[in-house]
Design an enzyme around this catalytic site. Structure first.
Site, PDB file in Angstrom:
ATOM      1  N   TYR A 196      -5.182   3.898  -7.774  1.00 59.50           N
ATOM      2  CA  TYR A 196      -6.046   3.802  -6.597  1.00 59.50           C
ATOM      3  C   TYR A 196      -6.219   2.334  -6.245  1.00 59.50           C
ATOM      4  CZ  TYR A 196      -9.211   5.522  -3.105  1.00 59.50           C
ATOM      5  OH  TYR A 196      -9.785   5.820  -1.905  1.00 59.50           O
ATOM      6  N   ARG A 250      -9.052   4.867   9.182  1.00 61.19           N
ATOM      7  CA  ARG A 250      -9.646   3.656   8.623  1.00 61.19           C
ATOM      8  C   ARG A 250      -9.342   3.618   7.136  1.00 61.19           C
ATOM      9  NH1 ARG A 250     -13.217   1.391   5.694  1.00 61.19           N
ATOM     10  NH2 ARG A 250     -13.791   3.419   4.852  1.00 61.19           N
ATOM     11  N   LYS A 268      -7.421   9.709  -4.666  1.00 63.83           N
ATOM     12  CA  LYS A 268      -8.799  10.139  -4.937  1.00 63.83           C
ATOM     13  C   LYS A 268      -8.815  11.346  -5.864  1.00 63.83           C
ATOM     14  CE  LYS A 268     -11.823   7.659  -2.477  1.00 63.83           C
ATOM     15  NZ  LYS A 268     -13.091   7.107  -2.934  1.00 63.83           N
ATOM     16  N   GLU A 340     -12.601  11.489   3.878  1.00 63.54           N
ATOM     17  CA  GLU A 340     -12.217  10.186   3.348  1.00 63.54           C
ATOM     18  C   GLU A 340     -11.531   9.336   4.407  1.00 63.54           C
ATOM     19  OE1 GLU A 340     -12.149   7.334   0.408  1.00 63.54           O
ATOM     20  OE2 GLU A 340     -13.005   9.345   0.238  1.00 63.54           O
ATOM     21  N   ASP A 341     -12.010   8.109   4.585  1.00 59.44           N
ATOM     22  CA  ASP A 341     -11.387   7.102   5.445  1.00 59.44           C
ATOM     23  C   ASP A 341     -11.196   7.578   6.884  1.00 59.44           C
ATOM     24  OD1 ASP A 341     -11.432   5.405   3.359  1.00 59.44           O
ATOM     25  OD2 ASP A 341      -9.284   5.220   3.091  1.00 59.44           O
ATOM     26  N   ASP A 363     -17.170  10.108   1.098  1.00 55.28           N
ATOM     27  CA  ASP A 363     -17.255   9.146  -0.001  1.00 55.28           C
ATOM     28  C   ASP A 363     -17.428   7.718   0.492  1.00 55.28           C
ATOM     29  OD1 ASP A 363     -17.116   8.492  -2.840  1.00 55.28           O
ATOM     30  OD2 ASP A 363     -15.205   7.556  -2.343  1.00 55.28           O
ATOM     31  N   ASP A 364     -16.832   7.375   1.642  1.00 55.53           N
ATOM     32  CA  ASP A 364     -16.963   6.019   2.172  1.00 55.53           C
ATOM     33  C   ASP A 364     -18.413   5.693   2.496  1.00 55.53           C
ATOM     34  OD1 ASP A 364     -14.038   5.587   2.343  1.00 55.53           O
ATOM     35  OD2 ASP A 364     -14.172   7.155   3.847  1.00 55.53           O
ATOM     36  N   ASN A 506     -12.411  -3.738   0.003  1.00 53.73           N
ATOM     37  CA  ASN A 506     -11.125  -3.426  -0.614  1.00 53.73           C
ATOM     38  C   ASN A 506     -10.000  -3.525   0.417  1.00 53.73           C
ATOM     39  OD1 ASN A 506     -11.466  -2.701  -3.417  1.00 53.73           O
ATOM     40  ND2 ASN A 506     -12.677  -0.969  -2.718  1.00 53.73           N
TER      41      ASN A 506
END
Length: 648
Positions: A196, A250, A268, A340-341, A363-364, A506
């Site tokens: 990851y 993103r 993930k 996610e993202d 999660d973000d 990140n």
């Protein structure tokens, strides 16, 4: 006569199948004209192009069909056609497993070895090789998993670049998942950066160049509208408990990568398994392809996604809704859906829309918030300053920044008993235009409005905002590498005896500063954490070791809790519980060296404890559906956890 004979046999086969109830559930199988001649030549038997027939896997029907197509069956097979297992083995050659039932037990030897979830490769015991038809498919010796793991790590350490290590581990995952997860479980600190963050960022950028041509997860595009449920039902693994989905808009701090973003849900879910023991066959990575606004990618001949601009509005919402509803219909109301993202324009509103309707989280927003708040809670034991006494300045006001701000405010509200509105006054945000303040309200995105406090407009630079606000904690979520200048960090040190400096963006190239810089510019006084792993530094004879605020400390444990108790939803308070649980597991020895998080080597134990604490909370909230409630929650949670060394 030949036609009449064939027709008679077909009718006989249908009658027998109907009598046994087989036709009702029969799989319809078709070899298409597009099948290559080479493939036909290599099959033990192959119906003529476009021939279609039902096969229930029962011996009588299989034999009848075998005779019906006898002109395609070699004599050697015809002589043993009374054996149902013979024809079934030929069907396995065609389709990889028996047409009906699926499951590990029905995989032929060759296809078992080609199925990473079920292959034990060179570790397969000799008696199993005999029973499963693997003779001749493996070298004669049996190599135990620990020896295979030693070999893997030796090869991994010999790779030069991070992306080479990523690709090597992906190769292992594609062939032998138990070995892959044995590496992650036993060498978590060493291997996680290559599965990851930060390496997954480079992998996503290059995804269309390094695509592995091995099926993993689902790519569902706008072309599949109206067929999403059918696609999910066709996926070979049926007991899916956790889905991680992205639309690729993103990806980390790298922007819109379209279909290349698939590396994120794959990575993930690997961490769900490695860090919390969620079984790999229960995990499904998904990319929702609605196009990409990355013109460079769209113009690349090797790009694999839709070559169109992103769809927005009603069409986008309807497509996401179809996926969510189809997932619940196929996998059950409690299937975990992790967003996610997704881009800022969609992330918050989708989270709020589906939070009451599904077992879901982003999660973000929520996972990042929990791991950062856990770090802040742990820092209280270092600075002796409660959360409510800090003033927080965020450099970055996207989904991660606002998500963290929201959870800080909830923690302050719980600590002081104040209103949420009052708690938010301790938190300030900066975006690309400068300080978020009330005079800009008419131009701000909705998710920033709660933090648009009274202040004169015109505070644009970070250094100026530090001078005016005098924060005690500086948190970077901007994805702007080097944004924390030496001047800014030194100002924080001048204002505070132990300033909190979190550079959370990140991958590493996007981090606002390095640990070495923060420690050097504050003479070792700052309390530091980062989003990517970073090296420590020695100052004044003391070794300072930064902690990584890795979401992997949070989302696997929360996911394990939801799966273990059949949660119908996951509310915001579950993440505050997870943050407290994580902070409480940091030893004093870790804090003394400046590390705000437990060692990654202990992450499965950490995740199990988080799962227990969150599971109890879910029962208190009334969203756990497992009944009765387990009397020993830790034992119950541990029973759910996959151990690669015990698999098979």
């Amino acid at each position: 006569a030949s036609v009449r004979s064939s027709l008679g046999l077909l009718l006989l086969a249908a009658a027998i199948a109907a009598a046994t109830g087989a036709v009702e559930d029969a799989a319809r199988i078709r070899l298409r004209d597009a099948d290559s001649e080479a493939r036909r030549t290599n099959l033990a038997f192959a119906p003529s192009p476009s021939a279609s027939f039902p096969c229930s896997g029962t011996g009588v029907v299989a034999r009848s069909l075998c005779h019906l197509f006898s002109r395609h069956v070699p004599a050697a097979h015809r002589s043993e056609s009374s054996s149902s297992s013979s024809l079934l083995s030929k069907l396995r050659c065609l389709f990889g497993k028996a047409p009906q039932g699926g499951g590990e037990g029905q995989l032929s030897g060759y296809h078992r070895l080609r199925t990473p979830l079920h292959s034990h490769s060179i570790g397969t015991p000799l008696d199993e090789r005999e029973a499963l038809g693997m003779r001749g498919l493996l070298p004669a010796g049996v190599v135990p998993l620990p020896v295979q793991l030693d070999n893997l790590m030796e090869q991994l350490r010999g790779k030069v670049s991070d992306i080479e290590k990523y690709n090597y581990l992906a190769t292992i995952q594609d062939g032998h998942e138990d070995l892959f997860y044995a590496a992650l479980v036993n060498h978590t600190f060493e291997c996680m950066p290559f599965v990851y963050t930060p390496t997954v960022g480079e992998a996503c950028v290059k995804w269309h160049k390094i695509y592995r041509h091995t099926p993993r997860g689902l790519y569902i595009s706008l072309n599949d509208k109206g067929s999403v449920r059918e696609i999910l039902e066709s996926y070979p693994e049926k007991d899916i408990k956790a889905v991680c989905l992205t639309d690729g808009e993103r990806i980390l701090g790298l922007g819109d990568l379209g279909a290349n973003g698939m590396g994120i849900p794959i990575g993930k879910l690997a961490l769900y398994t490695a860090c919390a023991g969620v079984r790999p066959e229960q995990c499904l990575p998904v990319h929702i392809d609605v196009g990409t606004n990355n013109e460079e990618l769209r113009g690349d001949a090797s790009y694999m996604g839709l070559r169109q601009e992103r769809v927005r509005g009603d069409e986008y919402d309807a497509f996401v809704r179809e996926f969510v509803e189809a997932s619940q219909a196929v996998y059950g109301r409690s299937v975990l859906l992790q967003f996610e993202d997704f881009g800022n324009t969609n992330a918050f509103r989708l989270m709020r829309e589906y939070q009451p309707k599904a077992c879901t989280f982003n999660d973000d927003i929520q996972g990042t918030a929990a791991v950062v708040v856990a770090g802040l809670m742990a820092s209280v034991r270092v600075t002796d300053t409660p959360l409510s006494k800090h003033k927080y300045l965020f450099y970055g006001a996207g989904e991660a920044g606002v998500g963290i701000a929201d959870l800080i405010a909830e923690a302050i509200q719980e600590e002081t008993g104040s209103s949420l509105e009052e708690a938010r006054k301790s938190v300030w945000l900066m975006d690309s235009k400068g300080l978020v303040c009330s005079s800009r309200k008419d131009k701000l995105a909705e998710h920033k409005l709660h933090y648009a406090h009274e202040h004169a407009e015109g505070c644009v630079s970070l250094e100026a905002c530090i001078d005016e606000l005098k924060p005690t904690a500086l948190l970077g979520v901007s994805a702007m590498g080097g944004a924390f200048t030496e001047e800014a960090v030194r100002k924080m040190a001048a204002l505070n005896e132990q300033p909190i400096v979190f550079a959370l963006s990140n991958p590493t190239s996007k981090a606002e500063c390095t640990a070495a810089q923060a420690y050097s510019w504050t003479d070792g006084k700052c309390v530091f954490a980062s989003g990517s792993p970073m090296e420590g530094i020695e100052i004044g004879g003391k070794q300072l070791v930064p902690g990584q605020g890795n979401n992997a400390y949070i989302f696997p444990g929360v996911g394990l809790a939801a799966i273990s108790v059949g949660a119908s939803l996951i509310d915001d308070s579950s993440f505050l519980v997870a943050a407290k649980s994580l902070a409480n597991q940091v030893s004093q020895a870790r804090l003394d060296q400046g590390t705000l998080y437990p060692p990654l080597a202990d992450i499965r134990d950490v995740s199990a404890q988080i799962a227990v604490d969150v599971a109890h909370h879910m029962y208190e909230q009334g969203c756990a559906t497992l009944s009765p409630k387990p009397s020993d929650m830790m034992s119950h949670v541990r029973e759910q956890m996959y151990d690669p060394s015990q698999s098979g």
